[in-house]
Structures are given as structure tokens and as C-alpha cells.
Design a protein around this motif. Sequence first.
Motif, PDB file in Angstrom:
ATOM      1  N   ASP A 117     -43.750  -8.102  -4.323  1.00  0.00           N
ATOM      2  CA  ASP A 117     -44.258  -6.748  -4.090  1.00  0.00           C
ATOM      3  C   ASP A 117     -43.218  -5.874  -3.401  1.00  0.00           C
ATOM      4  N   ARG A 124     -41.708   0.873  -8.591  1.00  0.00           N
ATOM      5  CA  ARG A 124     -43.050   1.462  -8.608  1.00  0.00           C
ATOM      6  C   ARG A 124     -42.992   2.915  -8.146  1.00  0.00           C
ATOM      7  N   ALA A 161     -54.499   3.314 -10.678  1.00  0.00           N
ATOM      8  CA  ALA A 161     -54.730   2.784  -9.331  1.00  0.00           C
ATOM      9  C   ALA A 161     -53.416   2.355  -8.671  1.00  0.00           C
ATOM     10  N   SER A 162     -52.520   1.710  -9.441  1.00  0.00           N
ATOM     11  CA  SER A 162     -51.251   1.282  -8.846  1.00  0.00           C
ATOM     12  C   SER A 162     -50.368   2.478  -8.506  1.00  0.00           C
ATOM     13  N   ALA A 164     -51.527   5.487  -7.593  1.00  0.00           N
ATOM     14  CA  ALA A 164     -52.121   6.064  -6.377  1.00  0.00           C
ATOM     15  C   ALA A 164     -51.752   5.239  -5.147  1.00  0.00           C
ATOM     16  N   ASP A 165     -51.804   3.913  -5.268  1.00  0.00           N
ATOM     17  CA  ASP A 165     -51.441   3.029  -4.157  1.00  0.00           C
ATOM     18  C   ASP A 165     -49.973   3.215  -3.773  1.00  0.00           C
ATOM     19  N   THR A 166     -49.108   3.313  -4.767  1.00  0.00           N
ATOM     20  CA  THR A 166     -47.686   3.496  -4.507  1.00  0.00           C
ATOM     21  C   THR A 166     -47.431   4.829  -3.826  1.00  0.00           C
ATOM     22  N   ASN A 168     -49.433   6.444  -1.907  1.00  0.00           N
ATOM     23  CA  ASN A 168     -49.892   6.292  -0.517  1.00  0.00           C
ATOM     24  C   ASN A 168     -48.875   5.529   0.318  1.00  0.00           C
ATOM     25  N   LYS A 169     -48.363   4.427  -0.212  1.00  0.00           N
ATOM     26  CA  LYS A 169     -47.358   3.639   0.522  1.00  0.00           C
ATOM     27  C   LYS A 169     -46.101   4.450   0.761  1.00  0.00           C
TER      28      LYS A 169
END
Length: 172
Positions: A117, A124, A161-162, A164-166, A168-169
Motif C-alpha cells: 500500500d 494512486r 472509492a479508491s 476518494a480514499d487516495t 483524502n490520504k
Amino acid sequence: EKIFDLPPSGRTARSAVNLVRPSWTAMSVDPEAAPVAALPARKIEAMLTDTEEAVRNWFTLEDPSSFEPVDRELRVKTTLKDAPMRGIIDRVDDLGGGRVAIVDYKTGKQPRRDFKDETLLPIRIYAAAMSTKPGVTVDEVRVIYVSPEHQGEIREAVTKASIADTKNKFSA
């Protein structure tokens, strides 16, 4: 990068290897390359020899005569959430219908499973950046390890979703 300037029939390992040294000669005068250009000749020769070997190995991993990238060395600059982002994507492949794959080359060894990850986060982020372009959907990211001792590939599907998560990170 330059191998794709040739017609598909000319995209051979020999042609690609023959691009290494002239590319270094052209790059070596760039002020950003000054620290490397100042290395002893034996170290530069070792670097070029290693690069030629990695290029030859790349041809065992994929056939560049069989596809045409949408972009190479693509400079991206955007804002993800409220955080500015910029970088250079090695390669963007067309998957059809506005869908693309982001491809990154690495010369090191593949990460252990528990670091996957962390290793994939930069690509990503590139996928998240490309997803901000109208009409572009990133379906996949690929990291290709070209070193003969550590060759291989990591592929990962990209979802809303991935992305959006990226974002945010990256913003955090």
C-alpha cells in the motif's frame, strides 16, 4: 520514453538500448543532472550498463510494439481536495472509451506484501490526479519492475472509492 517515437516495427530491444547513451549525453548537460554528470567515468559507465540491462529486461515484461501510449512523461498539476499536487507520470495507456491505465517504471525490488500500500500510494495519487480530467476514467494502475533481479509487475484496479480514499490520504 523515446522508443515510442519509433514505429511499432522499430520498437526492438536493440533499438531501445541504442537510445540509452545518446539520451544520457543529451541529459548530462542539464543543470539538474550536474551531480550525476560529475561522477567518475567508471560510475557513469556502470549506470549506463545497468540502464541498458534494465531496458533489455523490460522487453521480457512487455512488448512495446503492441501498443501506443496516450502519453509519456506526462506532467500533471492539480488540486486533490485542498492540497496542490504535481508530478510526472511515466506512461498513460489507452484502454478504450476514455478509460486509461497509469504505468510507472521502477528499477528497485518489489515491496514485501506489508509495504504494498505504501509503495502504490504515489501511483494512486497519479490516478486521482488524472481522474480530475473531464472524460478520463482511470481503470488501472501498474508498477513495472524492470531490474533483472527483481522483475515483475503489480497491477491494481482503480475504483471511485479508491480515488476518494487516495484524495483524502493525499490531502491529510
